[in-house]
Design a protein around this motif. Sequence first.
Motif, mmCIF file in Angstrom:
data_model
loop_
_atom_site.group_PDB
_atom_site.id
_atom_site.type_symbol
_atom_site.label_atom_id
_atom_site.label_comp_id
_atom_site.label_asym_id
_atom_site.label_seq_id
_atom_site.Cartn_x
_atom_site.Cartn_y
_atom_site.Cartn_z
ATOM 1 N N ASP A 85 0.870 -1.215 -0.282
ATOM 2 C CA ASP A 85 0.123 -0.154 -0.211
ATOM 3 C C ASP A 85 0.953 0.759 -0.100
ATOM 4 N N SER A 86 2.306 0.714 0.173
ATOM 5 C CA SER A 86 3.227 2.554 -0.105
ATOM 6 C C SER A 86 4.162 2.569 -0.670
ATOM 7 N N CYS A 87 3.794 0.980 -1.256
ATOM 8 C CA CYS A 87 4.828 0.674 -2.682
ATOM 9 C C CYS A 87 5.144 1.535 -3.680
ATOM 10 N N ARG A 88 6.120 1.746 -4.744
ATOM 11 C CA ARG A 88 6.095 2.525 -5.377
ATOM 12 C C ARG A 88 5.700 2.635 -6.623
ATOM 13 N N SER A 89 4.863 0.695 -6.960
ATOM 14 C CA SER A 89 4.963 -0.219 -8.061
ATOM 15 C C SER A 89 4.705 -1.479 -7.111
ATOM 16 N N SER A 90 4.111 -1.983 -8.614
ATOM 17 C CA SER A 90 3.787 -3.682 -8.242
ATOM 18 C C SER A 90 5.010 -4.700 -7.595
ATOM 19 N N ASP A 91 4.935 -5.388 -7.521
ATOM 20 C CA ASP A 91 6.215 -6.363 -7.950
ATOM 21 C C ASP A 91 5.371 -7.281 -8.537
ATOM 22 N N LYS A 92 6.309 -8.332 -9.517
ATOM 23 C CA LYS A 92 6.382 -8.813 -9.970
ATOM 24 C C LYS A 92 5.860 -10.397 -9.968
ATOM 25 N N PRO A 93 4.829 -10.692 -10.612
ATOM 26 C CA PRO A 93 3.971 -11.444 -11.075
ATOM 27 C C PRO A 93 4.099 -13.394 -10.043
ATOM 28 N N VAL A 94 3.518 -13.494 -9.197
ATOM 29 C CA VAL A 94 3.915 -14.392 -8.561
ATOM 30 C C VAL A 94 2.736 -15.552 -8.724
ATOM 31 N N THR A 95 2.789 -16.921 -8.783
ATOM 32 C CA THR A 95 2.674 -18.219 -9.372
ATOM 33 C C THR A 95 1.112 -18.497 -8.236
ATOM 34 N N VAL A 96 0.303 -19.546 -8.201
ATOM 35 C CA VAL A 96 -0.160 -20.080 -7.211
ATOM 36 C C VAL A 96 0.680 -20.884 -6.278
ATOM 37 N N ASP A 97 1.811 -21.633 -6.594
ATOM 38 C CA ASP A 97 2.007 -22.178 -5.617
ATOM 39 C C ASP A 97 3.236 -21.328 -4.578
ATOM 40 N N MET B 264 -11.018 -4.782 2.356
ATOM 41 C CA MET B 264 -10.442 -5.004 0.636
ATOM 42 C C MET B 264 -10.331 -3.724 0.363
ATOM 43 N N ILE B 265 -9.500 -3.110 -0.327
ATOM 44 C CA ILE B 265 -9.972 -2.014 -1.116
ATOM 45 C C ILE B 265 -8.984 -2.135 -2.349
ATOM 46 N N HIS B 266 -10.228 -1.487 -3.650
ATOM 47 C CA HIS B 266 -9.469 -2.248 -4.878
ATOM 48 C C HIS B 266 -10.230 -1.255 -5.939
ATOM 49 N N PRO B 267 -10.046 -1.102 -7.042
ATOM 50 C CA PRO B 267 -8.336 -0.171 -6.631
ATOM 51 C C PRO B 267 -8.265 0.180 -5.471
ATOM 52 N N ILE B 268 -6.810 1.101 -5.291
ATOM 53 C CA ILE B 268 -6.255 2.273 -4.363
ATOM 54 C C ILE B 268 -5.986 3.319 -5.593
ATOM 55 N N PRO B 269 -6.201 4.140 -5.504
ATOM 56 C CA PRO B 269 -6.280 5.285 -5.694
ATOM 57 C C PRO B 269 -4.466 5.656 -5.982
ATOM 58 N N GLU B 270 -3.809 6.308 -7.272
ATOM 59 C CA GLU B 270 -2.485 6.269 -7.486
ATOM 60 C C GLU B 270 -1.784 7.337 -6.567
ATOM 61 N N ARG B 271 -3.026 8.253 -5.826
ATOM 62 C CA ARG B 271 -2.103 9.262 -4.944
ATOM 63 C C ARG B 271 -2.580 8.729 -4.032
ATOM 64 N N LYS B 272 -3.028 7.554 -3.307
ATOM 65 C CA LYS B 272 -2.957 7.331 -1.575
ATOM 66 C C LYS B 272 -2.142 6.283 -1.690
ATOM 67 N N TYR B 273 -1.286 5.750 -3.087
ATOM 68 C CA TYR B 273 -0.119 4.883 -2.884
ATOM 69 C C TYR B 273 1.274 5.867 -2.272
ATOM 70 N N ARG B 274 0.835 6.852 -3.300
ATOM 71 C CA ARG B 274 2.344 8.361 -3.122
ATOM 72 C C ARG B 274 1.803 8.707 -1.419
ATOM 73 N N MET B 275 0.890 9.100 -1.146
ATOM 74 C CA MET B 275 0.618 9.621 0.416
ATOM 75 C C MET B 275 1.163 8.450 1.032
ATOM 76 N N ASN B 276 1.041 7.612 0.928
ATOM 77 C CA ASN B 276 1.381 6.650 2.119
ATOM 78 C C ASN B 276 3.402 6.808 2.235
ATOM 79 N N ARG B 277 3.545 6.218 0.174
ATOM 80 C CA ARG B 277 4.954 6.363 0.431
ATOM 81 C C ARG B 277 5.458 7.486 0.864
ATOM 82 N N PHE B 278 5.254 8.788 1.193
ATOM 83 C CA PHE B 278 5.874 9.987 1.428
ATOM 84 C C PHE B 278 5.521 9.862 3.279
ATOM 85 N N ILE B 279 4.483 9.323 3.961
ATOM 86 C CA ILE B 279 4.871 9.627 5.021
ATOM 87 C C ILE B 279 5.726 8.144 5.312
ATOM 88 N N THR B 280 5.764 7.091 5.127
ATOM 89 C CA THR B 280 7.058 6.046 5.208
ATOM 90 C C THR B 280 8.631 6.163 5.257
#
Length: 153
Positions: free
Chosen positions: A91-103, A123-139
Amino acid sequence: MINPEEENRKVLRDLADELLSKGTSVRLKASGYSMYPVVRPGNTVIIKPVEPEKLQCGMIVAWKREKDMVVHRLILAYESGGKKYFITRGDSCRSSDKPVTVDMIAGRVETIYRGHKFFRPSMIHPIPERKYRMNRFITVILAYLKKIRGIKD
């Protein structure tokens, strides 16, 4: 040379994975700020086994990487070449993770304990991009304050 801390994290990850694969929930202490403010360093998360077909975007899931587990929000599920993939993001990361598989999916976060209080993650989906940026700034500010005060996790 083997780093004892990394080795301990891998052993813990393997043990948690074994318990989850047998249907037992596990309790782990969170570290890092990637899921701030929902999951904070020092919070305890209860991870429950989950069947892959019950995974939904917005859930907070735990997935296995080489030496530990990552707890991030599921933001996308898709199929390619007959294989199912999941994309997660803190929720406070700049970008998404690489794809992960079921296993690689170990389970989903069912409960978060913060001291004596507990709550179920929304269950929040999708999180607005501004929320990611704000969380990142705080962290970043929190990490800087910890550094100048000399506080260790």
